[in-house]
Design a protein around this motif. Structure first.
Motif, PDB file in Angstrom:
ATOM      1  N   SER A 224       0.803  -1.228   0.000  1.00  0.00           N
ATOM      2  CA  SER A 224       0.000   0.000   0.000  1.00  0.00           C
ATOM      3  C   SER A 224       0.834   1.276   0.000  1.00  0.00           C
ATOM      4  CB  SER A 224      -0.936   0.010   1.215  1.00  0.00           C
ATOM      5  OG  SER A 224      -0.193   0.108   2.416  1.00  0.00           O
ATOM      6  N   ARG A 225       2.068   1.220   0.518  1.00  0.00           N
ATOM      7  CA  ARG A 225       2.848   2.448   0.640  1.00  0.00           C
ATOM      8  C   ARG A 225       4.171   2.414  -0.105  1.00  0.00           C
ATOM      9  NH1 ARG A 225       1.640   6.083   0.504  1.00  0.00           N
ATOM     10  NH2 ARG A 225       2.886   7.356   1.935  1.00  0.00           N
ATOM     11  N   HIS A 344      -6.248   8.905   2.758  1.00  0.00           N
ATOM     12  CA  HIS A 344      -6.101   9.853   1.645  1.00  0.00           C
ATOM     13  C   HIS A 344      -7.367   9.768   0.793  1.00  0.00           C
ATOM     14  CE1 HIS A 344      -3.306  12.388  -0.718  1.00  0.00           C
ATOM     15  NE2 HIS A 344      -4.035  11.979  -1.738  1.00  0.00           N
ATOM     16  N   ARG A 348      -4.623   9.234  -5.625  1.00  0.00           N
ATOM     17  CA  ARG A 348      -3.725   8.315  -4.940  1.00  0.00           C
ATOM     18  C   ARG A 348      -2.549   9.085  -4.351  1.00  0.00           C
ATOM     19  NH1 ARG A 348      -4.184   3.044  -5.456  1.00  0.00           N
ATOM     20  NH2 ARG A 348      -1.941   2.770  -5.043  1.00  0.00           N
ATOM     21  N   ARG A 427     -12.142   5.578   4.886  1.00  0.00           N
ATOM     22  CA  ARG A 427     -11.848   6.597   3.870  1.00  0.00           C
ATOM     23  C   ARG A 427     -13.145   7.207   3.334  1.00  0.00           C
ATOM     24  NH1 ARG A 427      -8.266   2.582   1.553  1.00  0.00           N
ATOM     25  NH2 ARG A 427      -6.122   2.901   2.301  1.00  0.00           N
TER      26      ARG A 427
END
Length: 534
Positions: A224-225, A344, A348, A427
């Motif tokens: 994911s990061r 976020h 993206r 989110r």
């Protein structure tokens, strides 16, 4: 003479009356002068609270502690003191025996009873809450000297600490909405962990962290990061604040230069100040921290590049690359605090800065407090291999390890896919709440509140009319709204950024749309009350 049988003993009830005439009037006055304070303390104590023996013990301790009975001073015999106090000799003997065992007096056959040397010093700490009945507690407190802190301790206290609100009142910043957390599922996972691994999880844990959790974190961060890591590089801590404190202790010496974003996270400033760092405020503009080659070469650079705290900007790719190259060339460490990048909302987010680092200069810090719940007390660091073992050793000096049970449950939560599902829901939920807050501000407060752009997070920064932050914050509190100010997040005395200091950091994530509306309505009412016009 009246004789009474009592437990097989013959007691002369007139005996006490026959004692006093043995003493001359002169000797009687001298005796009362010597230990009159003891008699007075005994008589002033409250009988319902103590037995006669306890009252006499307390009076003796207090008289010795206050100096009314001096070291080596002879005390009256148990027979004589019983006559003066109007109690039985057995009670006096019991009291004498007790305080002799405690070291206040010494008794010598054929010589008498004497106050011990040093007993006055020993007596003072013995004064308990019972002593308030003898009117001495306040006197002892006044004699207590002030606490002298170490220089480092004083520096930490001077920062004001890092305090989070206990309840998410509008608009206290930084709290997730715990009302929508899947508590039933969490309870099931907790019961499962206890059933399968209960005994092991109740013991001491690995100071680096529970291996299944470290493996789950590594997998999540890679996907994911874009973080380049494996489980052996991860150390689990109780909070991101503890992570920063550990890093500051390990890497900072007194006077070392450190770069901090301006404005920036107060908790980081506190951690580095307490370690003795010399902090240099570096301006943040719409592209993030603006590297300043004129500043002293830093030992550490602290950044929130994905979602700058508190402005909400993201550091541009060119700035990230320039900062990494600067750190490599000068052998500086970069701490990347990715405190809420999971939340976020618009497009993206850029991958983590750590993924661009090919020279092992970036330390990545994350936390579960914002995306799960604060009392979980779990965070993590992704460390360059050279720092892993030193941090583990340092961790053993602090608190040893995080709670194993919570680590095990969190690992299960991630591995079974619940974490990803929970993040998706959060989110969507928080984005709707952010948008609702923006609409309410624009509709009702637009003449004097100017929101700053933010693509994610749990709070929204807004600008206020110059010079009015303190007064507006005070007035908002009067109207029942908490509005955390922006100005304390600035370090320098002068404004060195394009962002005005006057503003608020409004937390929205823990508030439902009706709660947001009600809070904004109160601010609008305050606006009318104060007569603000554009």
């Amino acid at each position: 003479m009246h004789i009474l049988p009592l437990f097989g003993l013959i007691i002369d009830t007139n005996l006490i009356k026959t004692i006093r005439p043995i003493l001359s009037e002169k000797n009687l006055v001298a005796a009362k002068k010597q230990y009159g304070a003891l008699i007075q303390l005994f008589e002033q104590s409250e009988a319902p609270l103590f037995s006669l023996r306890d009252r006499l013990c307390a009076a003796l301790r207090l008289a010795i502690g206050q100096g009314a009975l001096a070291p080596l001073q002879r005390l009256p015999s148990s027979r004589l003191l019983a006559a003066d106090l109007g109690i039985s000799r057995i009670t006096v003997e019991a009291a004498y025996g007790q305080i002799e065992a405690e070291g206040y007096i010494t008794r010598h056959v054929g010589k008498g009873t004497f106050v011990s040397v040093g007993a006055a010093i020993a007596a003072m700490p013995k004064v308990s809450s019972k002593a308030k009945t003898l009117n001495n507690h306040a006197r002892y407190s006044e004699a207590n000297p002030p606490v002298v802190l170490s220089a480092r301790g004083a520096a930490i206290i001077a920062t004001g600490g890092c305090k989070e609100p206990l309840t998410p009142l509008p608009f206290a910043a930084g709290s997730p909405d715990l009302r929508v957390f899947p508590l039933k599922l969490w309870r099931q996972l907790t019961n499962k962990s206890l059933r399968l691994k209960g005994e092991k999880l109740l013991g001491y844990g690995d100071p680096q962290g529970y291996l299944p959790l470290r493996e789950a974190i590594a997998g999540y961060l890679q996907q994911s990061r874009g973080v380049a890591c494996h489980a052996a590089q991860i150390v689990v801590t109780t909070s991101s604040q503890q992570s920063l404190q550990l890093l500051a202790t390990l890497l900072i010496d007194n006077g070392d230069p450190l770069w901090l974003e301006e404005p920036g996270y107060l908790g980081a400033r506190n951690a580095f100040t307490s370690a003795g760092a010399t902090i240099h405020a570096v301006p943040v503009d719409p592209q993030g921290m603006n590297l300043d080659a004129n500043l002293p070469i830093p030992r550490l650079i602290y950044l929130t590049p994905s979602h700058q705290y508190p402005t909400g900007v993201s550091m541009s790719l060119s700035r990230r690359i320039a900062m990494l190259e600067y750190a490599r060339f000068n052998q500086s460490w970069i701490i990347e605090d990715d405190y809420d990048s999971e939340l976020h909302y618009d497009g993206r987010p850029l991958p983590a800065m750590q993924g661009l680092d090919h020279h092992q200069r970036v330390i990545y810090v994350g936390t579960f407090s914002k995306v799960l719940f604060p009392s979980l007390r779990l965070a993590y660091m992704v460390l360059p291999p050279s720092l892993v073992e030193p941090i583990i050793q340092l961790r053993t000096v602090y608190d040893g390890h995080s709670a194993q049970l919570m680590q095990a449950v969190t690992a299960e939560f991630i591995q079974q896919g619940h974490f990803a599902a929970h993040l998706r829901y959060m989110r969507q939920l928080y984005q709707r709440r952010r948008d609702h807050l923006l609409e309410q501000i624009n509709d009702k407060l637009g003449s004097w509140v100017d929101p700053l752009p933010t693509a994610g997070g749990l709070q929204l920064a807004v600008k206020l009319p110059s010079g009015q932050e303190a007064e507006l914050t005070r007035q908002a509190h009067r109207f029942g709204v908490i509005t955390p100010p922006l100005s304390p997040l600035y370090l320098s005395a002068q404004d060195i950024t394009d962002t005005p200091r006057d503003g608020w950091l409004l937390g929205f994530s823990a508030l439902t749309p009706p709660e947001i509306t009600a809070a904004v309505d109160r601010l609008a009412l305050m606006q009318q009350h104060l007569g603000h016009d554009k």
